[in-house]
Scaffold this active site. Structure first.
Site, PDB file in Angstrom:
ATOM      1  N   THR A 138       0.928  -0.915  -0.015  1.00  0.00           N
ATOM      2  CA  THR A 138       0.176  -0.121   0.048  1.00  0.00           C
ATOM      3  C   THR A 138       0.753   1.210   0.066  1.00  0.00           C
ATOM      4  O   THR A 138       0.605   2.197  -0.772  1.00  0.00           O
ATOM      5  CB  THR A 138      -0.961  -0.195   1.186  1.00  0.00           C
ATOM      6  OG1 THR A 138      -0.167  -0.435   2.463  1.00  0.00           O
ATOM      7  CG2 THR A 138      -2.288  -0.713   0.971  1.00  0.00           C
TER       8      THR A 138
ATOM      9  N   CYS B  48      -7.937   1.874   8.317  1.00  0.00           N
ATOM     10  CA  CYS B  48      -6.694   1.599   8.424  1.00  0.00           C
ATOM     11  C   CYS B  48      -6.214   1.945   9.619  1.00  0.00           C
ATOM     12  O   CYS B  48      -6.046   3.169  10.208  1.00  0.00           O
ATOM     13  CB  CYS B  48      -5.950   2.367   7.211  1.00  0.00           C
ATOM     14  SG  CYS B  48      -4.188   2.084   7.179  1.00  0.00           S
TER      15      CYS B  48
ATOM     16  N   PHE C 227      -8.543   5.150   2.920  1.00  0.00           N
ATOM     17  CA  PHE C 227      -7.950   4.625   4.125  1.00  0.00           C
ATOM     18  C   PHE C 227      -8.975   3.452   4.741  1.00  0.00           C
ATOM     19  O   PHE C 227      -8.918   3.007   5.951  1.00  0.00           O
ATOM     20  CB  PHE C 227      -7.236   5.235   5.274  1.00  0.00           C
ATOM     21  CG  PHE C 227      -6.004   6.039   4.790  1.00  0.00           C
ATOM     22  CD1 PHE C 227      -4.992   5.392   4.815  1.00  0.00           C
ATOM     23  CD2 PHE C 227      -5.935   7.217   4.320  1.00  0.00           C
ATOM     24  CE1 PHE C 227      -3.635   5.838   4.451  1.00  0.00           C
ATOM     25  CE2 PHE C 227      -4.407   7.771   3.886  1.00  0.00           C
ATOM     26  CZ  PHE C 227      -3.531   6.992   4.070  1.00  0.00           C
TER      27      PHE C 227
HETATM   28  C1  HEM Z   1      -7.049  -1.313   6.673  1.00  0.00           C
HETATM   29  C2  HEM Z   1      -5.487   1.541   3.035  1.00  0.00           C
HETATM   30  C3  HEM Z   1      -1.069   1.504   5.049  1.00  0.00           C
HETATM   31  C4  HEM Z   1      -2.346  -1.820   8.388  1.00  0.00           C
HETATM   32  C5  HEM Z   1      -6.913  -0.644   5.605  1.00  0.00           C
HETATM   33  C6  HEM Z   1      -8.004  -0.361   4.701  1.00  0.00           C
HETATM   34  C7  HEM Z   1      -7.573   0.342   3.793  1.00  0.00           C
HETATM   35  C8  HEM Z   1      -6.351   0.649   3.949  1.00  0.00           C
HETATM   36  C9  HEM Z   1      -8.598   0.862   2.513  1.00  0.00           C
HETATM   37  C10 HEM Z   1      -9.335  -0.856   5.012  1.00  0.00           C
HETATM   38  C11 HEM Z   1      -9.649  -2.221   4.067  1.00  0.00           C
HETATM   39  C12 HEM Z   1     -11.085  -2.795   4.280  1.00  0.00           C
HETATM   40  O1  HEM Z   1     -12.035  -2.215   4.535  1.00  0.00           O
HETATM   41  O2  HEM Z   1     -11.196  -4.039   3.968  1.00  0.00           O
HETATM   42  C13 HEM Z   1      -4.086   1.925   3.403  1.00  0.00           C
HETATM   43  C14 HEM Z   1      -3.304   2.609   2.368  1.00  0.00           C
HETATM   44  C15 HEM Z   1      -2.071   2.610   2.912  1.00  0.00           C
HETATM   45  C16 HEM Z   1      -2.009   1.711   4.030  1.00  0.00           C
HETATM   46  C17 HEM Z   1      -3.797   3.432   1.301  1.00  0.00           C
HETATM   47  C18 HEM Z   1      -0.837   3.438   2.597  1.00  0.00           C
HETATM   48  C19 HEM Z   1      -0.737   4.505   1.965  1.00  0.00           C
HETATM   49  C20 HEM Z   1      -0.985   0.580   6.157  1.00  0.00           C
HETATM   50  C21 HEM Z   1       0.071   0.359   7.131  1.00  0.00           C
HETATM   51  C22 HEM Z   1      -0.170  -0.611   7.923  1.00  0.00           C
HETATM   52  C23 HEM Z   1      -1.597  -0.995   7.563  1.00  0.00           C
HETATM   53  C24 HEM Z   1       1.619   1.036   6.931  1.00  0.00           C
HETATM   54  C25 HEM Z   1       0.546  -1.044   9.030  1.00  0.00           C
HETATM   55  C26 HEM Z   1       1.792  -1.152   9.167  1.00  0.00           C
HETATM   56  C27 HEM Z   1      -3.763  -1.950   8.187  1.00  0.00           C
HETATM   57  C28 HEM Z   1      -4.560  -2.741   8.884  1.00  0.00           C
HETATM   58  C29 HEM Z   1      -5.964  -2.700   8.420  1.00  0.00           C
HETATM   59  C30 HEM Z   1      -5.840  -1.714   7.324  1.00  0.00           C
HETATM   60  C31 HEM Z   1      -3.839  -3.805  10.108  1.00  0.00           C
HETATM   61  C32 HEM Z   1      -7.131  -3.459   8.890  1.00  0.00           C
HETATM   62  C33 HEM Z   1      -7.787  -2.680  10.439  1.00  0.00           C
HETATM   63  C34 HEM Z   1      -8.938  -3.533  10.690  1.00  0.00           C
HETATM   64  O3  HEM Z   1      -9.654  -3.983   9.942  1.00  0.00           O
HETATM   65  O4  HEM Z   1      -8.901  -3.471  11.947  1.00  0.00           O
HETATM   66  N1  HEM Z   1      -5.889   0.112   5.106  1.00  0.00           N
HETATM   67  N2  HEM Z   1      -3.369   1.100   4.431  1.00  0.00           N
HETATM   68  N3  HEM Z   1      -2.014  -0.032   6.621  1.00  0.00           N
HETATM   69  N4  HEM Z   1      -4.457  -1.210   7.382  1.00  0.00           N
HETATM   70 FE1  HEM Z   1      -3.882   0.138   5.720  1.00  0.00          FE
END
Ligand code: HEM
Length: 455
Positions: free
Chosen positions: A265, A399, A392
């Site tokens: 991501t 996220c 996000f």
């Molecule tokens: C969830 C985007 C970076 C960890 C999500 C979701 C999105 C997203 C759209 C929701 C997914 C869903 O609804 O199925 C992004 C973008 C990033 C990024 C655009 C960078 C530009 C990161 C980083 C980490 C991370 C650096 C960890 C080090 C997570 C986790 C979830 C999540 C663990 C699940 C949260 C939950 O459901 O409790 N992210 N993410 N993400 N992201 Fe990110």
């Protein structure tokens, strides 16, 4: 109240609408179908109904958490083979999600930049050594993002900048994610017959779990009581609500989750950003001028971060234009009417189709297809309608790494623009998207030159 019919492309016996989806590039299929069928359409995919929503009115209504929640199906269900009940792929209501979420949210905020600078300076040195050679943008940003998570979250060094090939984990993960995407858009029977891909997938997953187990065992053998990293929080933290600790197995699934969710991501977003900055040189100049005004040639420090406002909004604009995540998936908790118009069955999987949603002219205006970070400046961000920006994700399943990655991306951009003059290796390059679980520009290459006096 009458329900409006939802358009659907013609189906084929047994295959439903599978023929409408390119298994190598599902997002492109959905963007094309949205152009043809409009803001909502229905597909019959592997015996399940999928609704695809592509405008603000519908996605805004889907963000009503009293009526809708995250759906773990399709590709996310396939990725569970690797990440089980880790945060990203946990089913709504799965107990470990709540425990991990409550333990980790407080420790996931932005953190000191020392470890980050350690990794970023390895990338800068490598780029210096490259001289006139071309750099595949997403490859180096993947190395960077991987190493940053490894070091900042678990105190582990993948050392991706010290060898010609990236750490084997990077390829194993890419292969597993690609295979998960393909499995989600094939018939069950075809998946069962593909014995070789299944066993290769299993082997990759085994190797990745083994590495995570080794990282955990290493920390248990050599505790670092003074570290405030995520691994310590997972090993030592207790859920403030139930007093529970996380099991070793769940820590493994979350560890691999952070690597999956956090590296592609971040790397895809940075690559898209540099593509836009270089295609629109006036935005590049503004971002570089901001770095020169804020820090000049002095070392970048934590206190400077909040001053990189143009860079922050350029990142948001790149995420709006096309982020690395193409869809967020939802379903209705009970039968309901979407936007007061369409009857929704709770069994239906509903995809928020982020690219057309983020280009809805009713929110973003007639220049929605132009890369223009200025749209967020001078109160533009604050005046956006509720739920207009979902790069996000949404609600409690949004996220958890947002603060972490925003800081990482701002620092990376500032550092690169401070040290280098960046140009496209092929100025005629036009955007092709490479798809795994996430999106990134395909084979986008840059060249860098040290700016005079910026050693
Ligand atoms: C969830 C985007 C970076 C960890 C999500 C979701 C999105 C997203 C759209 C929701 C997914 C869903 O609804 O199925 C992004 C973008 C990033 C990024 C655009 C960078 C530009 C990161 C980083 C980490 C991370 C650096 C960890 C080090 C997570 C986790 C979830 C999540 C663990 C699940 C949260 C939950 O459901 O409790 N992210 N993410 N993400 N992201 Fe990110």
């Amino acid at each position: 109240q009458v329900s409006l019919p939802i358009p659907q492309p013609p189906t084929r016996f047994l295959f439903g609408n599978l023929g409408d989806i390119d298994p190598e590039n599902m997002p492109a299929s959905m963007w094309k179908l949205a152009d043809i069928y409009g803001p909502i359409f229905k597909l019959d995919v592997a015996n399940r109904t999928m609704l695809v929503c592509s405008d603000y009115e519908l996605v805004n209504d889907l963000c009503d958490s009293d009526r809708f929640e995250k759906k773990v199906d399709g590709v996310l269900k396939e990725v569970r083979f690797l990440t089980k009940d880790g945060l990203f792929t946990a089913y709504p209501g799965e107990p470990n999600w709540g425990v991990a979420h409550r333990i980790l949210v407080p420790v996931f905020g932005p953190r000191g930049i020392q470890k980050y600078m350690d990794i970023a300076s390895q990338m800068i040195l490598r780029w210096d050594r490259f001289g006139d050679r071309e750099i595949v943008c997403s490859d180096d940003f993947t190395r960077l993002a991987f190493d940053v998570i490894g070091l900042c979250a678990f105190g582990y060094r993948f050392n991706n900048f010290y060898s010609p090939d990236a750490h084997p984990f990077v390829k194993q993960m890419g292969d597993v994610l690609t295979e998960s995407g393909k499995r989600a858009s094939r018939l069950q029977l075809e998946n069962t017959l593909r014995v070789f891909s299944a066993s290769q997938n299993q082997e990759n997953v085994r190797a990745m779990h083994q590495l995570c187990d080794e990282i955990i065992a290493e920390r248990q053998a050599h505790p670092q009581p003074d570290s405030n990293d995520l691994l310590n929080a997972m090993l030592e933290g207790r859920d403030p609500q139930t007093g529970e600790k996380l099991s070793a197995e769940n820590i493994r699934y979350n560890l691999v989750t952070f690597l999956v969710a956090g590296h592609e991501t971040t790397s895809g977003s940075l690559s898209f950003l540099f593509f836009h900055l270089l295609k629109n040189p006036e935005t590049y100049m503004k971002a570089q001028k901001e770095v020169d005004d804020v820090v000049g040639d002095k070392p970048i420090e934590y206190k400077h971060l909040s001053k990189f406002v143009y860079i922050k909004y350029a990142i948001f604009e790149a995420l709006r234009y096309m982020g690395p995540i193409a869809f967020i998936a939802k379903h209705a908790k009970k039968p309901t009417k979407l936007a007061g118009k369409y009857d929704i069955d709770p069994a239906d999987q509903i995809l928020c189709n982020l690219r057309p949603f983020h280009h809805d002219p009713k929110v973003w205006g007639d220049d929605a297809d132009v890369f223009r970070p200025e749209r967020f400046l001078n109160g533009g961000w604050e005046s956006l309608p509720k739920n207009a920006f979902k790069a996000f994700g949404d609600g409690e399943r949004a996220c958890i790494g947002r603060g972490f990655t925003e800081q990482e991306m701002i620092l990376t951009v500032a550092l690169i623009l401070q040290k280098f003059q960046v140009e496209m290796a092929d100025p005629s390059y036009s955007l092709h998207v490479h798809v795994t679980l996430t999106l990134k520009p395909e084979d986008f290459r840059i060249k860098v030159r040290r700016r005079p006096g910026r050693d």
